[in-house]
Motif scaffolding. Structure first.
Motif, short mmCIF file in Angstrom:
data_model
loop_
_atom_site.label_atom_id
_atom_site.label_comp_id
_atom_site.label_asym_id
_atom_site.label_seq_id
_atom_site.Cartn_x
_atom_site.Cartn_y
_atom_site.Cartn_z
N ARG A 26 1.88 6.07 -7.18
CA ARG A 26 0.72 7.02 -7.90
C ARG A 26 1.09 8.28 -7.72
NH1 ARG A 26 -2.43 4.21 -11.07
NH2 ARG A 26 -2.92 2.27 -10.43
N GLN A 27 1.83 8.66 -6.57
CA GLN A 27 1.86 10.10 -6.40
C GLN A 27 3.07 10.74 -7.36
OE1 GLN A 27 0.44 12.60 -4.16
NE2 GLN A 27 1.71 13.77 -5.72
N ASN B 289 2.39 1.51 -3.37
CA ASN B 289 1.47 2.05 -4.44
C ASN B 289 1.02 3.51 -4.29
OD1 ASN B 289 1.08 -0.30 -5.80
ND2 ASN B 289 -0.52 -1.11 -4.39
N ARG B 290 0.98 4.00 -2.99
CA ARG B 290 0.73 5.40 -2.62
C ARG B 290 1.93 6.38 -3.28
NH1 ARG B 290 -1.50 3.59 1.67
NH2 ARG B 290 0.60 3.89 3.04
N ASP C 176 0.84 -1.18 0.05
CA ASP C 176 0.12 -0.05 -0.05
C ASP C 176 1.08 1.28 0.14
OD1 ASP C 176 -2.42 -1.38 0.01
OD2 ASP C 176 -2.75 -1.42 2.21
N GLU C 177 1.81 1.30 0.89
CA GLU C 177 2.92 2.28 1.03
C GLU C 177 3.64 2.52 -0.42
OE1 GLU C 177 6.57 4.09 3.44
OE2 GLU C 177 5.54 2.11 3.93
#
Length: 147
Positions: free
Chosen positions: A116-117, A112-113, A109-110
């Motif tokens: 994406r950013q 992916n964030r 999750d970290e």
């Protein structure tokens, strides 16, 4: 409901160069220009001269840039267990090993964030370079979804 930025970042992160993505400046839609057999939608008619100005090629991340982003993420995560990310990026098959290590460390999750950013920042820079108004395009995109 999906947002235009999500569509743009997905197109950017799809590093398969056989998947050409374009931004439709009239509708704000992201179009994957493949044969209708694959998408169920007709491809862009490039013989129509009006389409040359209607569609803009969406940039894609290449493998060296993707590797750099993984290195940045490894630097961004400072605790000792994440040193494994640096080890994963060395040697053969760094992309596969990096993803396996993300799973092992439970930090998907970290990642992916972070990814994406990064992609959003690149898309915003691209829009600015081509003087494309994101707000206006997003409104067109939203309207095309409601139609």
């Amino acid at each position: 409901m999906r947002q235009l930025m999500e569509e743009l970042t997905e197109a950017y992160l799809d590093n398969n160069f056989e998947h050409p993505y374009f931004l439709d400046l009239q509708t704000g839609e992201v179009v994957l220009d493949l044969d209708e057999m694959y998408t169920g939608e007709p491809g862009i008619d490039w013989d129509d001269e009006e389409n040359e100005d209607r569609y803009v090629d969406i940039p894609k991340i290449d493998s060296s840039e993707a590797f750099d982003v993984m290195m940045r993420f490894a630097k961004h995560t400072e605790s000792d267990p994440e040193l494994k990310l640096f080890e994963a990026l060395e040697g053969r098959k760094p992309f596969r090993r990096f993803k396996d290590t993300l799973s092992e460390l439970s930090i998907w999750d970290e990642w992916n964030r972070f990814e994406r950013q990064y992609a959003e920042d690149q898309i915003k820079s691209w829009l600015e370079r081509y003087e494309l108004d994101y707000v206006e395009l997003a409104e067109r995109f939203k309207s095309s979804l409601l139609a």
